[in-house]
Motif scaffolding. Structure first.
Motif, PDB file in Angstrom:
ATOM      1  N   ALA A 131       0.659  -1.081  -0.023  1.00  0.00           N
ATOM      2  CA  ALA A 131       0.191  -0.109  -0.436  1.00  0.00           C
ATOM      3  C   ALA A 131       0.540   1.272  -0.254  1.00  0.00           C
ATOM      4  O   ALA A 131       0.746   2.380  -0.856  1.00  0.00           O
ATOM      5  N   SER A 220     -12.431  -9.758  -6.245  1.00  0.00           N
ATOM      6  CA  SER A 220     -12.920  -7.986  -5.881  1.00  0.00           C
ATOM      7  C   SER A 220     -13.656  -7.326  -4.348  1.00  0.00           C
ATOM      8  O   SER A 220     -13.444  -9.105  -3.542  1.00  0.00           O
ATOM      9  N   ASN A 221     -12.890  -6.517  -4.560  1.00  0.00           N
ATOM     10  CA  ASN A 221     -13.401  -5.827  -2.328  1.00  0.00           C
ATOM     11  C   ASN A 221     -14.111  -4.788  -2.725  1.00  0.00           C
ATOM     12  O   ASN A 221     -14.625  -4.529  -3.805  1.00  0.00           O
ATOM     13  N   ASP A 222     -14.699  -4.524  -1.601  1.00  0.00           N
ATOM     14  CA  ASP A 222     -15.671  -3.262  -1.364  1.00  0.00           C
ATOM     15  C   ASP A 222     -15.328  -2.484  -2.375  1.00  0.00           C
ATOM     16  O   ASP A 222     -16.012  -1.648  -3.204  1.00  0.00           O
ATOM     17  N   SER A 223     -13.663  -1.923  -3.206  1.00  0.00           N
ATOM     18  CA  SER A 223     -13.510  -0.325  -4.068  1.00  0.00           C
ATOM     19  C   SER A 223     -12.754  -1.141  -5.187  1.00  0.00           C
ATOM     20  O   SER A 223     -13.026  -0.555  -6.447  1.00  0.00           O
ATOM     21  N   GLU A 255      -7.036   4.574   1.665  1.00  0.00           N
ATOM     22  CA  GLU A 255      -8.292   3.815   2.314  1.00  0.00           C
ATOM     23  C   GLU A 255      -7.846   2.532   0.930  1.00  0.00           C
ATOM     24  O   GLU A 255      -8.204   1.572   0.954  1.00  0.00           O
ATOM     25  N   ASP A 256      -7.977   3.345   0.069  1.00  0.00           N
ATOM     26  CA  ASP A 256      -7.795   2.438  -1.677  1.00  0.00           C
ATOM     27  C   ASP A 256      -6.736   1.941  -1.263  1.00  0.00           C
ATOM     28  O   ASP A 256      -7.056   1.205  -1.966  1.00  0.00           O
ATOM     29  N   GLU A 258      -4.982   0.712   0.552  1.00  0.00           N
ATOM     30  CA  GLU A 258      -4.777  -0.197   1.280  1.00  0.00           C
ATOM     31  C   GLU A 258      -5.827  -1.291   0.279  1.00  0.00           C
ATOM     32  O   GLU A 258      -5.346  -3.280   0.727  1.00  0.00           O
ATOM     33  N   SER A 259      -6.826  -1.637   0.684  1.00  0.00           N
ATOM     34  CA  SER A 259      -7.761  -2.292  -1.088  1.00  0.00           C
ATOM     35  C   SER A 259      -7.066  -2.926  -1.740  1.00  0.00           C
ATOM     36  O   SER A 259      -7.372  -3.890  -1.959  1.00  0.00           O
ATOM     37  N   LEU A 260      -6.236  -1.744  -2.629  1.00  0.00           N
ATOM     38  CA  LEU A 260      -5.510  -2.101  -4.226  1.00  0.00           C
ATOM     39  C   LEU A 260      -4.818  -2.899  -3.768  1.00  0.00           C
ATOM     40  O   LEU A 260      -3.988  -4.132  -4.269  1.00  0.00           O
ATOM     41  N   ALA A 262      -4.176  -5.029  -1.358  1.00  0.00           N
ATOM     42  CA  ALA A 262      -4.661  -6.313  -1.166  1.00  0.00           C
ATOM     43  C   ALA A 262      -5.507  -7.157  -2.361  1.00  0.00           C
ATOM     44  O   ALA A 262      -4.856  -8.465  -2.464  1.00  0.00           O
ATOM     45  N   LEU A 263      -5.927  -6.235  -3.286  1.00  0.00           N
ATOM     46  CA  LEU A 263      -6.497  -7.376  -4.362  1.00  0.00           C
ATOM     47  C   LEU A 263      -6.068  -8.133  -5.119  1.00  0.00           C
ATOM     48  O   LEU A 263      -5.630  -8.218  -5.753  1.00  0.00           O
TER      49      LEU A 263
END
Lengths: 337, 337
Positions: A131, A220-223, A255-256, A258-260, A262-263
């Motif tokens: 991230a 996929s995840n929330d973002s 926040e994005d 971190e989501s990115l 992870a994906l």
């Protein structure tokens, strides 16, 4: 072999206008992969790797360093020692003889060293480390977007020799250019036409269709959503898009990031389970500078695993032949435990 | 691994319209190059090679056979056993579930086996043998040009694994398509615009400029000229043009086939002296069917040696990075004894 008076130019094909950077200094690049198998292990020791912590003197001075939890730095951004473009081009008058058919290769070329440790892929970073790397990408995109000479920033990662990597220590690159290159220009044109006709972003429409269809979804995840491209050029070609409409990667939030991260780690892990060893290009497609808010473009990653060679058919037509249907590729990636 | 219900489709990228052939049967192709080095020699024996004389039963039946001075045949043209396109596409109704995002991959895909002997490059043929192969290419181009379903014929040769070859026995391929692909369409468009503005063929103008400049010339004879492309995408990229204006390779005479064979062997020999082992794609660019006499197109070969990998930058921009200036490449090729 080094050349005297190395030539460094941007050229344009006289028939179809294709752009080619002639960059002779790059022929001197070090290469982990040219060594015979037996000695390759040596090149992966800290002592021999210019990107490992402790060997900072073997690269140009940092443009940016970001601290991690441990060690002197976690991410270093350095000028590419063998750049394809430069903001200080050689003077035309230094060229002997009649003029060559090019112009100065304007731009900048940077390297992101993504870890002080000798790691080879993003799955060897923690999610927090990746991230942080993504936020450094965002930062340098932001920095260059403020430069009036720059129209487009390209950020990409080559992993493995079949993907064009010359060093295995995990790194990525940024090239900032004074013009929008053909690949991005074609997407912008298509996005503009679609938006004019339908009042919607063509990528938002594609994402909705892929989510509804489902057969090509990988993870996929929330973002973010990852799916195999319906007309993928290579087996397992995967695109990753933010669910919400953002034209520029500059708009990535903490926040994005971190989501990115992870994906991306999830998807690369799945690919590693299907293709061994995994070689790939990961390319950020983002809007030109000054167009961070446009309605007709949508930033995304194109992830192209490199398991088949382009051959005469591809060079002669611009078409591709893919021996694995994207639906089957996605099903296999979904099935990875 | 073989797939059940292999998918065989022409797909179009939903954003930029790029064409991709999904051809799952091709995953089952034999491959000389996947074997470890130690056992590769075995694959080059007559017993194991499907293209060697005596093994004709391991390929589909010949579409055309041409006799040579010795042996049962010198050139065989056979259907590609693992085609990327077909004139007998699978019925859409045979596809299970919801429709896939493609259409039938119309066209034809043939292989030219260029010698009954297990040779690896055109320099192992006699000049007369290579001239005969070129006349067989011309014949098949002529045959398919009469088919109303076909708009464009692509003929190409892949030599070596880095160039996408799966078998080393000297061969070439023909793909006939119902549409003009992007690469040829871009050349036609440029040629049309140039001819409208200047009343001259853009390739004739380029050839005149290259002959006058001289720095990129590699070799030539009375009928053909070989020069390194000024915006070559790879080191040593070489184009070969007929001196006279001919739009279509269909117009090749017997005398021209002999001149062309001699020049091709000369150029490949020079490349072999610079790049070892030499891997390359040789691609015939010829006018669409029914346009054999147009003033704005000029048939030619594009010869692309494959010594560097395309990486993320190339995939993300459509630009290329070439670490060897075409002027220097041409000088080295001219210097070969």
């Amino acid at each position: 072999m080094p050349n005297e008076n190395p030539i460094f130019e941007l050229r344009t094909d006289p028939i179809v206008g294709r752009r080619v950077l002639i960059a002779e200094d790059r022929a001197g690049r070090p290469n982990d992969f040219l060594a015979p198998e037996a000695s390759r292990e040596d090149a992966s020791t800290v002592a021999d790797c210019p990107f490992c912590a402790g060997n900072e003197s073997r690269t140009p001075e940092s443009l940016l360093e970001v601290a991690g939890e441990t060690g002197p730095w976690q991410v270093r951004v350095v000028p590419n020692k063998y750049p394809a473009v430069t903001l200080d081009p050689p003077l035309a008058s230094s060229r002997p003889g009649t003029p060559l058919p090019g112009i100065p290769p304007l731009g900048t070329h940077e390297v992101f060293i993504e870890s002080p440790r000798h790691v080879r892929d993003i799955t060897e970073l923690s999610a927090a480390e990746l991230a942080r790397v993504l936020r450094v990408h965002r930062q340098r995109l932001h920095d260059w977007s403020a430069d009036e000479r720059i129209r487009q920033v390209i950020i990409f990662k080559n992993v493995g020799n079949p993907a064009g990597a010359s060093l295995e220590h995990l790194h990525s690159q940024l090239v900032a250019l004074p013009e929008v290159p053909a690949v991005i220009a074609a997407e912008l044109q298509a996005g503009h036409e679609y938006h004019s006709a339908h009042g919607e972003c063509i990528f938002c429409a594609l994402l909705r269709d892929e989510l509804a269809d489902g057969r090509r979804l990988v993870a996929s995840n929330d973002s973010f959503v990852a799916f195999c491209a319906s007309a993928g050029r290579q087996p397992y070609e995967t695109w990753i898009l933010p669910r919400e409409h953002y034209a520029s990667f500059e708009q990535l939030t903490i926040e994005d990031s971190e989501s990115l991260a992870a994906l991306l780690q999830d998807v690369i892990g799945r690919l590693q389970a299907q293709l061994t060893p995994l070689a790939y290009n990961l390319i950020l497609h983002t809007s030109p500078t000054g167009q961070a808010d446009v309605a007709h473009y949508h930033w995304h990653f194109e992830l192209v695993p490199r398991s088949t060679q382009l051959a005469g058919f591809e060079w002669g037509t611009g078409m591709h032949i893919n021996p694995l249907a994207p639906e089957r590729a996605a099903a296999r990636l979904r099935d990875v435990a």
